[in-house]
Structures are given as structure tokens and as C-alpha cells.
Motif scaffolding. Structure first.
Motif, PDB file in Angstrom:
ATOM      1  N   LEU B   4       0.846  -1.177   0.000  1.00  0.00           N
ATOM      2  CA  LEU B   4       0.000   0.000   0.000  1.00  0.00           C
ATOM      3  C   LEU B   4       0.895   1.245   0.000  1.00  0.00           C
ATOM      4  CD1 LEU B   4      -2.502  -1.242   2.743  1.00  0.00           C
ATOM      5  CD2 LEU B   4      -2.668  -1.514   0.257  1.00  0.00           C
ATOM      6  N   THR B   5       0.382   2.340  -0.556  1.00  0.00           N
ATOM      7  CA  THR B   5       1.193   3.554  -0.693  1.00  0.00           C
ATOM      8  C   THR B   5       0.875   4.566   0.395  1.00  0.00           C
ATOM      9  OG1 THR B   5       1.312   3.268  -3.095  1.00  0.00           O
ATOM     10  CG2 THR B   5       1.803   5.460  -2.213  1.00  0.00           C
ATOM     11  N   GLN B   6       1.894   4.899   1.163  1.00  0.00           N
ATOM     12  CA  GLN B   6       1.791   5.930   2.198  1.00  0.00           C
ATOM     13  C   GLN B   6       2.820   7.014   1.925  1.00  0.00           C
ATOM     14  OE1 GLN B   6       1.739   2.636   5.725  1.00  0.00           O
ATOM     15  NE2 GLN B   6       1.650   4.771   6.418  1.00  0.00           N
ATOM     16  N   PRO B   7       2.541   8.254   2.339  1.00  0.00           N
ATOM     17  CA  PRO B   7       3.576   9.293   2.223  1.00  0.00           C
ATOM     18  C   PRO B   7       4.708   8.963   3.190  1.00  0.00           C
ATOM     19  CG  PRO B   7       1.703  10.089   3.490  1.00  0.00           C
ATOM     20  CD  PRO B   7       1.301   8.760   2.931  1.00  0.00           C
ATOM     21  N   PRO B   8       5.949   9.191   2.799  1.00  0.00           N
ATOM     22  CA  PRO B   8       7.074   8.854   3.676  1.00  0.00           C
ATOM     23  C   PRO B   8       7.088   9.639   4.976  1.00  0.00           C
ATOM     24  CG  PRO B   8       7.825   9.289   1.445  1.00  0.00           C
ATOM     25  CD  PRO B   8       6.391   9.706   1.501  1.00  0.00           C
ATOM     26  N   SER B   9       6.559  10.863   4.924  1.00  0.00           N
ATOM     27  CA  SER B   9       6.623  11.700   6.118  1.00  0.00           C
ATOM     28  C   SER B   9       5.397  12.587   6.234  1.00  0.00           C
ATOM     29  CB  SER B   9       7.888  12.560   6.098  1.00  0.00           C
ATOM     30  OG  SER B   9       7.851  13.441   4.989  1.00  0.00           O
ATOM     31  N   ALA B  10       5.145  13.003   7.456  1.00  0.00           N
ATOM     32  CA  ALA B  10       4.080  13.949   7.772  1.00  0.00           C
ATOM     33  C   ALA B  10       4.509  14.689   9.040  1.00  0.00           C
ATOM     34  CB  ALA B  10       2.753  13.240   7.990  1.00  0.00           C
ATOM     35  N   SER B  11       3.966  15.862   9.222  1.00  0.00           N
ATOM     36  CA  SER B  11       4.359  16.610  10.421  1.00  0.00           C
ATOM     37  C   SER B  11       3.258  17.579  10.843  1.00  0.00           C
ATOM     38  CB  SER B  11       5.664  17.376  10.172  1.00  0.00           C
ATOM     39  OG  SER B  11       5.485  18.332   9.141  1.00  0.00           O
ATOM     40  N   GLY B  12       3.333  17.994  12.082  1.00  0.00           N
ATOM     41  CA  GLY B  12       2.397  18.966  12.612  1.00  0.00           C
ATOM     42  C   GLY B  12       2.866  19.465  13.959  1.00  0.00           C
ATOM     43  N   ILE B  20      -2.881  11.009   7.585  1.00  0.00           N
ATOM     44  CA  ILE B  20      -1.968  10.163   6.819  1.00  0.00           C
ATOM     45  C   ILE B  20      -2.803   9.283   5.893  1.00  0.00           C
ATOM     46  CG2 ILE B  20      -0.246   8.330   6.941  1.00  0.00           C
ATOM     47  CD1 ILE B  20       0.439   9.366   9.768  1.00  0.00           C
ATOM     48  N   SER B  21      -2.472   9.287   4.622  1.00  0.00           N
ATOM     49  CA  SER B  21      -3.228   8.500   3.645  1.00  0.00           C
ATOM     50  C   SER B  21      -2.579   7.150   3.398  1.00  0.00           C
ATOM     51  CB  SER B  21      -3.357   9.263   2.333  1.00  0.00           C
ATOM     52  OG  SER B  21      -2.067   9.480   1.774  1.00  0.00           O
ATOM     53  N   CYS B  22      -3.373   6.238   2.896  1.00  0.00           N
ATOM     54  CA  CYS B  22      -2.934   4.869   2.608  1.00  0.00           C
ATOM     55  C   CYS B  22      -3.708   4.430   1.368  1.00  0.00           C
ATOM     56  CB  CYS B  22      -3.232   3.984   3.806  1.00  0.00           C
ATOM     57  SG  CYS B  22      -3.024   2.211   3.535  1.00  0.00           S
ATOM     58  N   THR B  23      -3.032   4.392   0.241  1.00  0.00           N
ATOM     59  CA  THR B  23      -3.712   4.101  -1.021  1.00  0.00           C
ATOM     60  C   THR B  23      -3.418   2.686  -1.497  1.00  0.00           C
ATOM     61  OG1 THR B  23      -3.626   6.433  -1.643  1.00  0.00           O
ATOM     62  CG2 THR B  23      -4.028   4.838  -3.406  1.00  0.00           C
ATOM     63  N   PHE B  64      -7.262   9.597  17.842  1.00  0.00           N
ATOM     64  CA  PHE B  64      -6.940   8.798  16.661  1.00  0.00           C
ATOM     65  C   PHE B  64      -8.239   8.310  16.021  1.00  0.00           C
ATOM     66  CE2 PHE B  64      -2.350   8.312  16.953  1.00  0.00           C
ATOM     67  CZ  PHE B  64      -2.113   8.680  18.270  1.00  0.00           C
ATOM     68  N   SER B  65      -8.372   8.569  14.713  1.00  0.00           N
ATOM     69  CA  SER B  65      -9.560   8.123  14.010  1.00  0.00           C
ATOM     70  C   SER B  65      -9.188   7.643  12.624  1.00  0.00           C
ATOM     71  CB  SER B  65     -10.598   9.246  13.926  1.00  0.00           C
ATOM     72  OG  SER B  65     -10.087  10.338  13.194  1.00  0.00           O
ATOM     73  N   GLY B  66     -10.014   6.730  12.095  1.00  0.00           N
ATOM     74  CA  GLY B  66      -9.756   6.177  10.779  1.00  0.00           C
ATOM     75  C   GLY B  66     -10.972   6.316   9.886  1.00  0.00           C
ATOM     76  N   SER B  67     -10.712   6.343   8.571  1.00  0.00           N
ATOM     77  CA  SER B  67     -11.784   6.429   7.597  1.00  0.00           C
ATOM     78  C   SER B  67     -11.315   5.796   6.294  1.00  0.00           C
ATOM     79  CB  SER B  67     -12.204   7.878   7.370  1.00  0.00           C
ATOM     80  OG  SER B  67     -11.121   8.625   6.832  1.00  0.00           O
ATOM     81  N   LYS B  68     -12.257   5.644   5.381  1.00  0.00           N
ATOM     82  CA  LYS B  68     -11.920   5.079   4.070  1.00  0.00           C
ATOM     83  C   LYS B  68     -12.845   5.653   3.020  1.00  0.00           C
ATOM     84  CE  LYS B  68     -13.147   0.979   2.443  1.00  0.00           C
ATOM     85  NZ  LYS B  68     -13.299  -0.485   2.192  1.00  0.00           N
ATOM     86  N   ASN B  71     -10.442   3.492  -2.682  1.00  0.00           N
ATOM     87  CA  ASN B  71      -9.231   2.689  -2.474  1.00  0.00           C
ATOM     88  C   ASN B  71      -8.249   3.326  -1.492  1.00  0.00           C
ATOM     89  OD1 ASN B  71     -10.266   0.948  -4.425  1.00  0.00           O
ATOM     90  ND2 ASN B  71      -9.052   1.842  -6.089  1.00  0.00           N
ATOM     91  N   THR B  72      -8.661   4.395  -0.849  1.00  0.00           N
ATOM     92  CA  THR B  72      -7.770   5.102   0.068  1.00  0.00           C
ATOM     93  C   THR B  72      -8.325   5.148   1.490  1.00  0.00           C
ATOM     94  OG1 THR B  72      -6.886   6.505  -1.702  1.00  0.00           O
ATOM     95  CG2 THR B  72      -6.599   7.292   0.544  1.00  0.00           C
ATOM     96  N   ALA B  73      -7.497   4.695   2.409  1.00  0.00           N
ATOM     97  CA  ALA B  73      -7.819   4.789   3.833  1.00  0.00           C
ATOM     98  C   ALA B  73      -7.011   5.927   4.435  1.00  0.00           C
ATOM     99  CB  ALA B  73      -7.483   3.481   4.537  1.00  0.00           C
ATOM    100  N   SER B  74      -7.494   6.456   5.540  1.00  0.00           N
ATOM    101  CA  SER B  74      -6.808   7.580   6.179  1.00  0.00           C
ATOM    102  C   SER B  74      -6.813   7.431   7.693  1.00  0.00           C
ATOM    103  CB  SER B  74      -7.490   8.903   5.811  1.00  0.00           C
ATOM    104  OG  SER B  74      -7.453   9.137   4.417  1.00  0.00           O
ATOM    105  N   LEU B  75      -5.734   7.882   8.285  1.00  0.00           N
ATOM    106  CA  LEU B  75      -5.622   7.961   9.740  1.00  0.00           C
ATOM    107  C   LEU B  75      -5.479   9.434  10.091  1.00  0.00           C
ATOM    108  CD1 LEU B  75      -5.064   6.597  12.569  1.00  0.00           C
ATOM    109  CD2 LEU B  75      -2.640   6.853  12.018  1.00  0.00           C
ATOM    110  N   THR B  76      -6.325   9.917  10.970  1.00  0.00           N
ATOM    111  CA  THR B  76      -6.249  11.299  11.428  1.00  0.00           C
ATOM    112  C   THR B  76      -5.872  11.317  12.898  1.00  0.00           C
ATOM    113  OG1 THR B  76      -7.852  12.092   9.802  1.00  0.00           O
ATOM    114  CG2 THR B  76      -7.487  13.463  11.750  1.00  0.00           C
TER     115      THR B  76
END
Lengths: 121, 110
Positions: B4-12, B20-23, B64-68, B71-76
Motif C-alpha cells: 500500500l502507498t503511504q507518504p514517507p513523512s508527515a508533520s504537525g 496520513i493516507s494509505c492508497t 486517533f480516528s480512521g476512515s476510508k 481505495n484510500t484509507a486515512s488515519l487522522t
């Protein structure tokens, strides 16, 4: 308290075999699917294999299919991974993880601390 | 079996929200509601944060929450805290007793 304790890792030459074990306690082992997940040094997680509660459903990653065999002994609360024809790219920390009732329910809610496998001549 | 494809990094910054996305594909993320998210701190075993797309195990903060969607899932992660600084991995069931992971995202709390 749920505990998963892996063993059997070590240094092995390319082409040789190794058998990993995972001893489970603190839950009804034969109610749950179990999985092996590995992590190469400095890399991400890679699912290796999973087995349903009754061994009726088994899956493997393409990278290990035909070389690795997962099995379980519910009487001994133990999970195994027989690894044959080992390659350098199999070098990783191998985790045992508890899943749901079937392989598809991938809520890996408990993990062991891992056993390190190093494949090198 | 593609990862699955995730961005290598995220920040805040502390207190902010980050997603964070997951495709994946219609064969994994898009076809099953068996998507999980794991948090991993250096030298530690992964910890389950979200399962079955949007369910939280006992003990995981509701930040922490998740959604979809498709074809893309996300973690917030809302209300970022210093201890959220970690690697995050998504995973999905892909049918035929196969599971796939994402490549991981390094979340930095600034």
C-alpha cells in the motif's frame, strides 16, 4: 496477560534453513488466527504469513511462498515458521502477532518482541 | 501483492491535526473493511491503533480516528502530542488469506 515470545532466530548462511517458534499465553490460542510479520533493519513492516485458528486457511507473501511454511500446534499454544532456502533479503526481525478469528481480521492486537534472523555467509 | 502507498513523512505542531493516507487498489483497501493502522516507536513492537477502518481498541485515545473512501484509507491524529511522534503503518486484507502493509509514514511532532 497476553504474551507472545518468539525464539529460534540467529545467524544462518544463505541457502540454509531455520525454524522460528512463538510461544503464546494469556489467551485462548485456538480461537485466533496468528501471523508472522518481519521488519528488515531500518525498513518498514512486511507481512510474511498467516494461519487461521484451525490451520484451515493459510496465506503467504509472494516473497516467501514456496520457501516458508507456517504451522501451529494448538495443544502446545505455539506458532511456527519453517524457513528454507534463506536469502540475504530475508534478514529481518521476525514478529509473531495475534490476529482475529480468521486470517482476514487483521487486528494484530498483540505482538511479540521479535527474533532476529540474519542471513549471511 | 503490492504494498500500500503511504507518504514517507508527515508533520504537525502540538495541538494540530494531521492526516496520513494509505492508497491501495480495488483488490485490497477498496474491497474490504479490514484496514488497520499501527504505531511504532523506535526499538518497540508495533501497536494497534485502528482496526476495521475506524474502530479503536480499548486504551487508544479518541484523538486517533480512521476512515476510508474508495481505495484510500486515512488515519487522522487530532490534538497532536509529543508522544505521537512515531512511524505509522497501514495494512489491509487483500483476499485469499493475503495481507499487505503500507511502506510507513514517519510522523514528526514539531
Amino acid at each position: 496477560e497476553v504474551q507472545l515470545v518468539e525464539s529460534g532466530g540467529g545467524l544462518v548462511q544463505p541457502g540454509r534453513s531455520l525454524r522460528l517458534s512463538c510461544a503464546a499465553s494469556g489467551f485462548t490460542f485456538d480461537d485466533y488466527a496468528m501471523h508472522w510479520v518481519r521488519q528488515a533493519p531500518g525498513k518498514g513492516l512486511e507481512w510474511v504469513s498467516g494461519i487461521s485458528w484451525n490451520s484451515g486457511n493459510i496465506g503467504y507473501a509472494d516473497s516467501v511462498k514456496g520457501r516458508f511454511t507456517i504451522s501451529r500446534d494448538n495443544a502446545k499454544n505455539s506458532l511456527y515458521l519453517q524457513m528454507n532456502s534463506l536469502r540475504a533479503e530475508d534478514t529481518a526481525l521476525y514478529y509473531c502477532a495475534k490476529g482475529g478469528h480468521i486470517v482476514a481480521t487483521i487486528n494484530f492486537d498483540y505482538w511479540g518482541q521479535g527474533t532476529l534472523v540474519t542471513v549471511s555467509s | 501483492q503490492s504494498a500500500l502507498t503511504q507518504p514517507p513523512s508527515a508533520s504537525g505542531s502540538p495541538g494540530q491535526s494531521v492526516t496520513i493516507s494509505c492508497t491501495g487498489t480495488s483488490s485490497d483497501v477498496g474491497n474490504y473493511n479490514y484496514v488497520s493502522w499501527y504505531q511504532q516507536h523506535p526499538g518497540k513492537a508495533p501497536k494497534l491503533m485502528i482496526f476495521e477502518v475506524n474502530k479503536r481498541p480499548s486504551g487508544v485515545p479518541d484523538r486517533f480516528s480512521g476512515s476510508k473512501s474508495g481505495n484510500t484509507a486515512s488515519l487522522t491524529v487530532s490534538g497532536l502530542q509529543a508522544e505521537d511522534d512515531a512511524d505509522y503503518y497501514c495494512s489491509s486484507y487483500a483476499g485469499s488469506n493475503i495481507v499487505v502493509f503500507g511502506g510507513g509514514t514517519k510522523l514528526t511532532v514539531l
